[in-house]
Design an enzyme around this catalytic site. Structure first.
Site, PDB file in Angstrom:
ATOM      1  CD  GLU A 114      -0.475  -9.867  -0.281  1.00  0.00           C
ATOM      2  OE1 GLU A 114      -1.532 -10.107  -0.897  1.00  0.00           O
ATOM      3  OE2 GLU A 114       0.532  -9.373  -0.801  1.00  0.00           O
ATOM      4  CG  HIS A 230      -7.633  -3.353  -0.137  1.00  0.00           C
ATOM      5  ND1 HIS A 230      -6.989  -2.893   0.989  1.00  0.00           N
ATOM      6  CD2 HIS A 230      -6.801  -4.268  -0.696  1.00  0.00           C
ATOM      7  CE1 HIS A 230      -5.819  -3.506   1.094  1.00  0.00           C
ATOM      8  NE2 HIS A 230      -5.672  -4.346   0.079  1.00  0.00           N
ATOM      9  NE  ARG A 277      -7.739  -7.878   0.087  1.00  0.00           N
ATOM     10  CZ  ARG A 277      -7.052  -8.032  -1.039  1.00  0.00           C
ATOM     11  NH1 ARG A 277      -7.662  -7.896  -2.196  1.00  0.00           N
ATOM     12  NH2 ARG A 277      -5.777  -8.330  -1.014  1.00  0.00           N
ATOM     13  CG  HIS A 334      -9.040  -4.037  -4.088  1.00  0.00           C
ATOM     14  ND1 HIS A 334      -8.053  -3.153  -4.475  1.00  0.00           N
ATOM     15  CD2 HIS A 334      -8.455  -5.266  -4.045  1.00  0.00           C
ATOM     16  CE1 HIS A 334      -6.913  -3.829  -4.647  1.00  0.00           C
ATOM     17  NE2 HIS A 334      -7.140  -5.115  -4.413  1.00  0.00           N
ATOM     18  NE  ARG A 369      -8.911 -10.491  -6.247  1.00  0.00           N
ATOM     19  CZ  ARG A 369      -7.876  -9.896  -5.650  1.00  0.00           C
ATOM     20  NH1 ARG A 369      -6.882 -10.633  -5.158  1.00  0.00           N
ATOM     21  NH2 ARG A 369      -7.841  -8.592  -5.547  1.00  0.00           N
TER      22      ARG A 369
HETATM   23  C1  SIN Z   1      -2.917  -5.663  -1.729  1.00  0.00           C
HETATM   24  O1  SIN Z   1      -1.763  -5.497  -2.063  1.00  0.00           O
HETATM   25  O2  SIN Z   1      -3.311  -5.464  -0.585  1.00  0.00           O
HETATM   26  C2  SIN Z   1      -3.916  -6.094  -2.766  1.00  0.00           C
HETATM   27  C3  SIN Z   1      -3.559  -7.405  -3.309  1.00  0.00           C
HETATM   28  C4  SIN Z   1      -4.736  -8.029  -3.979  1.00  0.00           C
HETATM   29  O3  SIN Z   1      -5.672  -7.340  -4.373  1.00  0.00           O
HETATM   30  O4  SIN Z   1      -4.755  -9.245  -4.052  1.00  0.00           O
END
Ligand code: SIN
Length: 506
Positions: A114, A230, A277, A334, A369
Site C-alpha cells: 500500500e 484518504h 497518502r 479518514h 499515518r
Molecule cells: C485502505 O485500505 O486504503 C486504508 C488502510 C488504512 O487506513 O491504513
C-alpha cells in the site's frame, strides 16, 4: 478485608478497546459502548490490513523508516521503533486469537503493498474485510472472557474526577438515564473524529466524542491539526453518510488514478500511485478542481475482484462495475493523527485516564499515518495499555475530596452538525488557507455554546492556525508551490527530509 477491586472501564469496542480489555486479565473490566457490541465502529470498516515486516529481505527498521517518511518526520522515533518491532508478534498473537490471514499460493501469509511502503508487507483477512475479521475474532474472545462485563448502547458522557484524578465515568442510556460508575482507571478507545467532516470514510459515531470528553476534563491533547484524508473514497451520493472506501490495496494491486482527460495522475511521483497518502490525496483534490478523478482497475489480472469483495459491492451499489468501468473517487477524512496526548503506556496527563487507538496521540503516526499502521497500533498499544492500566488501577478511589463531573455537553442539532461538517471540510480539508481557517473559526463561534462538536472543531482550527507552514497532512496552500508543478504535493527541505531520503532510496 480488602476493598473490592474497582473495575477498569474501557470505553469503545474497536480493535484497540478489545485488545486493551483482553490484556487487562485477570483484572475486572467493564467494556462499554455506544452502539451494540460488534456494530458501528471504524475498525469494522478497515479494508487495508496490518503492516508487519514479515517478507524475506524486509526488516522492522525498514518498516520504521517508511512510517517516518510517511509521517513527514514528525513522528516520535521511539514510538515508531517500538510499534514496528512489535508488529510480527502482533500478527502471531492475532492468529492465536483466531484471525485467519489470507495466504499465498505456497501457504505462507500473502503480503500486499500500500501507499508509502517500500515493499509488500500488509497482511489481510478476507481480502478487503480485514477490519471486520479482526474485530470479529477479538469480540468472540472478549465475549468468552470471564473478566469482562459488557454494557452496550450506553454513552460515557462525563468523566468523574476526584483530587485531580479520573475515578470513573457517567453512563447515559438511550432513555437518558444516568449512572455514575467508579473505576480503578478509565481507558478511552473511542476512535477518531473523521465524521466531523462533510466527506468521510468514518462511521457517524467517529465524531470525536472521547476526545471531547478528555478536553472537557482538561487532559492534554496534541497534534489536532493533523487529519488524514484518504485519496480514494467512492464519489457516491451518500447523503451525508459515510463514503465507501476504495482501499489503497487496489492501487497496490495495480489500479491507477486518472484525471478528467484520462491522464495518469501520479506519474510525476517516484512512487506513483503508491506515494504517501497525503500527497496522493492533495493531488486528487487539486485535480478535482478541473474535473472528476477516476481510479482505473482495468489493468488488473482478471478475477481481481475476489480479493476485494467490499469494493465490488460498494461500486455495484452505485451502479458501477469496477471490472469494466473506472471508479469515481474523491478524498475524504479518514484518520486523526492527533488526539489525547499519551505516553508509551497510553497514560494521559490526568492520573487514572488512559487512551489508545485513534483517540490517542502517542506520536507514532507523525503528521500522516502510514497505510495499515492503525489496526497495528490498536493491537500493540491496546494490549500494552490494557496491561498497564490494570496493574496501576486503584483498588479504591481517592476519598475525602468532592467528586467533580466533567461533562462532554449536549450534541449539536442535525442542521447545525451538517453546517459544521461543511465548514470543516471547506476550511480544514486536504488544502487549507489561513484566511479560510480564520473565517471558519468566526463562523463556529455562533455554534460553540450549542454543542461539543463545535468546541472540538474550534480546537482543531486553532491548532491548524498555530501551524503556519505545511507538514504532512496539514497543508497550507499559501506555503505550496504553484499548481501544476510537481512539488505542489510536497517534498521540501527540513521536515520533509526523511521523505526525500526514503524516496531517493526507492
Ligand atoms: C485502505 O485500505 O486504503 C486504508 C488502510 C488504512 O487506513 O491504513
Amino acid at each position: 478485608m480488602a476493598a473490592p477491586r474497582q473495575p477498569l472501564v474501557v470505553v469503545g469496542h474497536g480493535v484497540a478497546g478489545l485488545s486493551a480489555a483482553l490484556a487487562a486479565a485477570p483484572a475486572p473490566v467493564l467494556l462499554v459502548n455506544r452502539a451494540r457490541h460488534g456494530e458501528g465502529g471504524a475498525s469494522l470498516l478497515a479494508q487495508g490490513g496490518i503492516a508487519a515486516a514479515l517478507a524475506p529481505g524486509d526488516s522492522t527498521a525498514a518498516h520504521a523508516r517508511d512510517t517516518i517518511a510517511a509521517g513527514a518526520g514528525h513522528n516520535d522515533r521511539d514510538a515508531v521503533l517500538r510499534l514496528t518491532a512489535a508488529a510480527p508478534a502482533a500478527i502471531a498473537w492475532l492468529q492465536a486469537q483466531g484471525v485467519a490471514f489470507d495466504q499465498d499460493a505456497r501457504g505462507g501469509l500473502a503480503l500486499g503493498r500500500e501507499g508509502g511502503h517500500g515493499v509488500a508487507r500488509i497482511v489481510h483477512a478476507g481480502g478487503d474485510r480485514s477490519g471486520a475479521r479482526v474485530t470479529a475474532a477479538l469480540l468472540a474472545r472478549a465475549r468468552a472472557a470471564a473478566h469482562i462485563q459488557w454494557r452496550e448502547q450506553v454513552d460515557a458522557d462525563a468523566l468523574l474526577l476526584r483530587a485531580g484524578a479520573v475515578v470513573g465515568v457517567r453512563l447515559r442510556d438511550a432513555a437518558g438515564r444516568c449512572e455514575p460508575v467508579e473505576a480503578g482507571a478509565v481507558v478511552l478507545a473511542t476512535g477518531g473524529l473523521g465524521a466531523l467532516f462533510a466527506h468521510t470514510t468514518n462511521p457517524a459515531a467517529s465524531a470525536g466524542s472521547g476526545l471531547a470528553l478528555a478536553l472537557a476534563a482538561g487532559a492534554r491533547v496534541r497534534d489536532l491539526e493533523f487529519v488524514q484524508f484518504h485519496p480514494t473514497a467512492l464519489r457516491a451520493d451518500a447523503d451525508g453518510a459515510t463514503l465507501p472506501l476504495i482501499t489503497e490495496a487496489l492501487r497496490g494491486a495495480g489500479a491507477r488514478l486518472r484525471d478528467h482527460r484520462g491522464q495518469l495522475l501520479m506519474a510525476f511521483h517516484p512512487l506513483a500511485d503508491l506515494a504517501p497518502r497525503d500527497i496522493v490525496a492533495r493531488t486528487v483534490w487539486q485535480a478535482q478542481r478541473k474535473g472528476p478523478v477516476w481510479l482505473d482497475a482495468s489493468a488488473l489480472a482478471p478475477g481481481w475482484e475476489a480479493g476485494f469483495p467490499t469494493v465490488l459491492a460498494a461500486c455495484r451499489a452505485q451502479g458501477i462495475d469496477p471490472r469494466s468501468q473506472p471508479i469515481p473517487v474523491t478524498p475524504a477524512a479518514h484518520f486523526h493523527m492527533g488526539g489525547i496526548a499519551v505516553d508509551a503506556d497510553g497514560a494521559s496527563s490526568l492520573p487514572g485516564l488512559y487512551a489508545v487507538g485513534e483517540v490517542a496521540c502517542n506520536g507514532v503516526h507523525g503528521a500522516n499515518r502510514l497505510a495499515s499502521n492503525s489496526l497495528l497500533e490498536g493491537v500493540v498499544c491496546g494490549r500494552r495499555t490494557g496491561q498497564v492500566a490494570a496493574q496501576r488501577a486503584r483498588a479504591s478511589t481517592p476519598s475525602g475530596a468532592a467528586t467533580r463531573l466533567c461533562e462532554r455537553g449536549p450534541d449539536l442539532g442535525d442542521a447545525e452538525r451538517t453546517a459544521l461538517r461543511d465548514l470543516l471540510w471547506r476550511a480544514a480539508g486536504p488544502v487549507r488557507t489561513g484566511e479560510g481557517l480564520r473565517q471558519a473559526q468566526v463562523a463556529l463561534r455562533t455554534l460553540a455554546d450549542s454543542g461539543w462538536e463545535a468546541r472540538l472543531a474550534t480546537a482543531l482550527l486553532e491548532a491548524a492556525l498555530r501551524r503556519p507552514g505545511s507538514l504532512g497532512a496539514h497543508w497550507r496552500e499559501a506555503d505550496a508551490a504553484p499548481a501544476g508543478v510537481a512539488p505542489v504535493v510536497g517534498l521540501r527541505a527540513g521536515a520533509d527530509a526523511p521523505r526525500r531520503a526514503a524516496l531517493e532510496k526507492a
